[in-house]
Design a protein around this motif. Structure first.
Motif, PDB file in Angstrom:
ATOM      1  N   ARG A  34      30.762  76.333  90.684  1.00 54.03           N
ATOM      2  CA  ARG A  34      32.314  76.370  90.840  1.00 54.03           C
ATOM      3  C   ARG A  34      33.136  75.455  89.965  1.00 54.03           C
ATOM      4  N   ARG A  35      32.520  74.262  89.706  1.00 47.35           N
ATOM      5  CA  ARG A  35      33.158  73.283  89.240  1.00 47.35           C
ATOM      6  C   ARG A  35      33.202  73.488  87.565  1.00 47.35           C
ATOM      7  N   ARG A  36      34.389  73.055  87.059  1.00 50.14           N
ATOM      8  CA  ARG A  36      34.664  73.234  85.491  1.00 50.14           C
ATOM      9  C   ARG A  36      33.784  72.127  84.615  1.00 50.14           C
ATOM     10  N   ARG A  37      33.321  72.760  83.714  1.00 52.39           N
ATOM     11  CA  ARG A  37      32.387  72.047  82.907  1.00 52.39           C
ATOM     12  C   ARG A  37      32.900  70.853  81.989  1.00 52.39           C
ATOM     13  N   THR A  38      34.303  71.316  81.621  1.00 50.05           N
ATOM     14  CA  THR A  38      34.858  70.563  80.542  1.00 50.05           C
ATOM     15  C   THR A  38      35.954  69.572  81.440  1.00 50.05           C
ATOM     16  N   LEU A  39      35.823  68.220  81.191  1.00 49.71           N
ATOM     17  CA  LEU A  39      36.652  67.264  81.945  1.00 49.71           C
ATOM     18  C   LEU A  39      37.535  66.605  81.170  1.00 49.71           C
ATOM     19  N   VAL A  40      38.533  66.293  81.195  1.00 46.95           N
ATOM     20  CA  VAL A  40      39.270  65.427  80.216  1.00 46.95           C
ATOM     21  C   VAL A  40      40.178  64.198  81.113  1.00 46.95           C
ATOM     22  N   SER A  41      40.571  63.185  80.306  1.00 52.75           N
ATOM     23  CA  SER A  41      41.123  62.090  81.022  1.00 52.75           C
ATOM     24  C   SER A  41      42.603  62.459  81.450  1.00 52.75           C
ATOM     25  N   ALA A  42      43.014  62.974  82.459  1.00 51.69           N
ATOM     26  CA  ALA A  42      44.364  63.427  82.740  1.00 51.69           C
ATOM     27  C   ALA A  42      44.792  62.841  84.050  1.00 51.69           C
ATOM     28  N   PRO A  43      45.177  61.661  84.543  1.00 53.80           N
ATOM     29  CA  PRO A  43      45.597  61.095  85.876  1.00 53.80           C
ATOM     30  C   PRO A  43      46.462  61.909  86.353  1.00 53.80           C
ATOM     31  N   GLU A  44      47.555  62.362  85.566  1.00 55.34           N
ATOM     32  CA  GLU A  44      48.519  63.247  86.482  1.00 55.34           C
ATOM     33  C   GLU A  44      48.012  64.618  86.526  1.00 55.34           C
ATOM     34  N   GLY A  45      46.768  65.032  86.208  1.00 51.49           N
ATOM     35  CA  GLY A  45      46.703  66.486  86.272  1.00 51.49           C
ATOM     36  C   GLY A  45      46.543  67.334  85.068  1.00 51.49           C
ATOM     37  N   VAL A  46      46.146  68.261  84.804  1.00 51.55           N
ATOM     38  CA  VAL A  46      45.802  69.046  83.639  1.00 51.55           C
ATOM     39  C   VAL A  46      47.158  70.253  83.959  1.00 51.55           C
ATOM     40  N   PRO A  47      48.154  70.265  82.911  1.00 48.73           N
ATOM     41  CA  PRO A  47      49.242  71.157  83.262  1.00 48.73           C
ATOM     42  C   PRO A  47      48.861  72.649  82.857  1.00 48.73           C
ATOM     43  N   GLY A  48      49.302  73.586  83.534  1.00 47.33           N
ATOM     44  CA  GLY A  48      48.975  74.807  83.222  1.00 47.33           C
ATOM     45  C   GLY A  48      49.818  75.364  81.741  1.00 47.33           C
ATOM     46  N   PRO A  49      49.201  76.428  81.258  1.00 47.36           N
ATOM     47  CA  PRO A  49      49.706  76.925  80.393  1.00 47.36           C
ATOM     48  C   PRO A  49      51.149  77.576  80.181  1.00 47.36           C
ATOM     49  N   PRO A  50      51.880  77.636  79.263  1.00 52.26           N
ATOM     50  CA  PRO A  50      53.197  78.428  79.517  1.00 52.26           C
ATOM     51  C   PRO A  50      53.057  80.016  79.692  1.00 52.26           C
TER      52      PRO A  50
END
Length: 325
Positions: A93-109
């Protein structure tokens, strides 16, 4: 020890945290799984037996019974199959790719169509490191690191081995919070040390010293090229989890400060306890904690071996004689 001074021992299970057996050597979790399997199997049999031939119903119920018994009694890597299956589902269930984003990953337009799943934010458990080495963790917890040395029991007598094991056992029994002992073996790179020795050899005043230093540099170069060198490091992680404070009361900061003081005191007590039976240990400061955490993120990368300063002479203090040699 009894009156005749003969050693006495008591056998204890290797896994002291194993769950209690409540029925026929089964734990409560196993009994619940088997009971649920039996209830489902009986329900399926009673519902299908009036309209389906009995051999077909038995063939349908057999996989249910086999799956339930496997989940209750089977184990994988020391873990029950039911917990292993839940951990596998959580991993999928977890996502494989993780990035450094303390504010969260914004969604696409809205006009952008993304194939697949967006990367998830990388949640590092350490939020901050204080100057004294105490680390602030999530949920208000704190932790401290203690680097410890090792001792060789094989070179000690039986009485010394018994005393060392007894001292280590008393330290373990004195613990009042979770403690993790991490033994790491990391590859060592001797290239920097070899270059420093070879460079320093050219500045030595005597030809014999120069020849000895060049020979030592050649030995280090050959050793690093022909051997897979490893450096062992023993770390003791001490943690403290304070009682969560009510938001808005102003007690959360005080609880974190108190937790930091408690874990720092436990680290100092651990150093004293290990030093008492011959193990060198010290509490890691902020810079050392950063280095340990950085190496934990790249465990396979070779690290340069620490070396002393060539400009400083090697001295040995003798307080009783009042001189240096």
């Amino acid at each position: 020890m009894n009156d005749e001074y003969e050693p006495m021992s008591a056998r204890i299970p290797a896994d002291i945290e194993q769950p209690d057996k409540i029925m026929y050597g089964l734990t409560g979790r196993q009994v619940a799984i088997l009971g649920a399997t039996a209830a489902v199997t009986v329900a399926v049999f009673m519902a299908a037996a009036p309209v389906v031939p009995v051999p077909i119903v038995i063939g349908v119920c057999f996989p249910l019974v086999a799956a339930g018994c496997s989940m209750a009694l089977g184990r994988r890597d020391g873990m029950g199959l039911d917990r292993f299956a839940l951990a596998a589902l959580d991993h999928l269930r977890r996502r494989r790719t993780l990035v450094s984003a303390p504010e969260g990953v914004p969604g696409p337009p809205a006009w952008c169509q993304v194939r697949g799943r967006l990367p998830g934010p990388l949640r590092f458990p350490v939020r901050a490191i204080r100057q004294d080495g105490v680390m602030d963790l999530d949920a208000g917890a704190t932790a401290a690191l203690v680097r410890a040395g090792t001792i060789s029991l094989g070179l000690r007598t039986a009485a010394e081995q018994t005393a060392l094991v007894g001292s280590f056992g008393r330290w373990l029994n004195s613990l009042e919070s979770p403690v993790q002992i991490v033994v790491q073996a990391r590859p060592v790179d001797l290239t920097e040390l070899t270059d420093r020795v070879a460079e320093a050899a050219r500045d030595l005043p005597h030809p014999a010293l120069r020849q000895a230093a060049e020979g030592h540099a050649a030995y280090l170069d050959e050793l690093g090229a022909s051997r897979n060198l490893l450096m062992r490091e023993v770390l003791i992680v001490l943690r403290d989890q304070p009682i969560p404070a009510t938001p808005g009361t102003g007690r959360r900061g005080r609880a974190r400060e108190a937790s930091a003081s408690i874990v720092a005191r436990r680290a100092i007590d651990t150093v004293r306890a290990l030093t008492s039976f011959g193990i060198t240990a010290h509490v890691l400061d902020a810079d050392e904690c950063v280095r340990v955490l950085s190496e934990a993120l790249s465990p396979s990368q070779a690290r340069p071996v620490p070396s002393s300063d060539f400009e400083r002479p090697i001295t040995s203090d003798h307080p009783t004689e009042g001189r240096q040699s």
